[in-house]
Design a protein around this motif. Sequence first.
Motif, short mmCIF file in Angstrom:
data_model
loop_
_atom_site.label_atom_id
_atom_site.label_comp_id
_atom_site.label_asym_id
_atom_site.label_seq_id
_atom_site.Cartn_x
_atom_site.Cartn_y
_atom_site.Cartn_z
N UNK A 166 -57.12 81.08 54.22
CA UNK A 166 -55.83 81.77 54.28
C UNK A 166 -54.92 80.83 54.43
N UNK A 167 -53.88 80.77 53.35
CA UNK A 167 -52.70 79.83 53.63
C UNK A 167 -51.41 80.61 54.01
N UNK A 168 -50.78 80.28 54.93
CA UNK A 168 -49.62 80.79 55.31
C UNK A 168 -48.82 79.66 55.74
N UNK A 169 -47.22 80.08 55.78
CA UNK A 169 -46.51 79.18 56.44
C UNK A 169 -46.43 78.90 57.68
N UNK A 170 -46.45 79.93 58.65
CA UNK A 170 -46.43 79.69 60.15
C UNK A 170 -47.36 80.61 60.81
N UNK A 171 -47.73 80.28 62.06
CA UNK A 171 -48.66 81.51 62.85
C UNK A 171 -47.86 83.04 62.78
N UNK A 172 -46.72 83.11 62.53
CA UNK A 172 -46.06 84.41 62.78
C UNK A 172 -46.27 85.17 61.44
N UNK A 173 -46.59 84.23 60.29
CA UNK A 173 -46.79 84.82 59.07
C UNK A 173 -48.06 85.54 58.73
N UNK A 174 -49.16 85.23 59.65
CA UNK A 174 -50.57 85.83 59.62
C UNK A 174 -50.64 87.47 59.56
N UNK A 175 -50.91 87.98 58.64
CA UNK A 175 -51.14 89.43 58.31
C UNK A 175 -52.53 89.74 59.10
N UNK A 176 -52.75 90.82 59.85
CA UNK A 176 -53.99 91.38 60.13
C UNK A 176 -54.88 90.60 61.38
N UNK A 177 -53.84 89.99 62.35
CA UNK A 177 -54.60 89.16 63.01
C UNK A 177 -56.05 89.89 63.80
N UNK A 178 -55.59 91.18 64.31
CA UNK A 178 -56.99 91.76 64.94
C UNK A 178 -57.93 92.02 64.07
N UNK A 179 -57.67 92.23 62.77
CA UNK A 179 -58.70 92.73 61.89
C UNK A 179 -59.31 91.26 61.29
N UNK A 180 -58.61 90.18 61.31
CA UNK A 180 -59.25 89.05 60.67
C UNK A 180 -60.21 88.51 62.04
N UNK A 181 -59.83 88.72 63.33
CA UNK A 181 -60.44 88.36 64.24
C UNK A 181 -61.77 89.18 64.41
#
Length: 261
Positions: A166-181
Amino acid sequence: MTLPDTGLEARITPPGSAAVRRRPAWHAATVAAVSPETPNARRIVLEVPTWPGNDPGQHLDLRLTAEDGYQASRSYSIASSGEATSVVLAVDRVEDGEVSPFLVDAVEVGDALEVHGPLGGWFVWRPGVSDRPVQLVAGGSGIVPLAAIAGAHADAGDAAPFRLLYAVRTPEDVFFRTELARAGAAGVDTTIVYSRRAPDGAPVPAGRLTRETLAAAVFPPDTGALVYVCGSTPFVEQVLRWLGELGHDTTDVRAERFGGS
């Protein structure tokens, strides 16, 4: 996230998969919940009483109608899957877009919308069909359909090896943190590459995705992995070039590109 019109109906399924006949149709939808997903994106949960369910990786068309009768329609990936009548979207704001600013900034619980779907039969994955390794590669909001695929894998306890890059700009730009965890806890080997700012303690400093980073994170070509790539057109085209240079069979790669909305 917007997708190009593939022209594929939901009843068209990849070879060897268990076909579920769901004819696309227009459905009345009500906004059941909204919440921030990232600083620039919003999660929208729709209640669609007549929704026939959808496979992981499918999308829908969403139509808005103004008071003067003007209509605008855009395609969005579906972040949920299965037989439920609750449909989850995650919309990233495009500043000069016609539809996404309204969905991100103005739509409210109780609003009525129209959706057409489910759509797409190529960019899907179904648990239990194959034990082939599955590689997911997402750029930004391109994670939406891949989160549905990873979630379906986790929910089913599927035995196929799974990896996500998963490539994103910053930690705040991560979608679906709970689901990915949750998917990670279920065995999805996840690598996140931050192009502008990495979180404290990150094993790799911030920097753009490179061919070397890609090669280190994805299944090797000789594993015969089925690869799903989703993101902006430039991101997808670059990843496809690198995969080819690294020796991956292009017939094993499925790609979805998105643009403005």
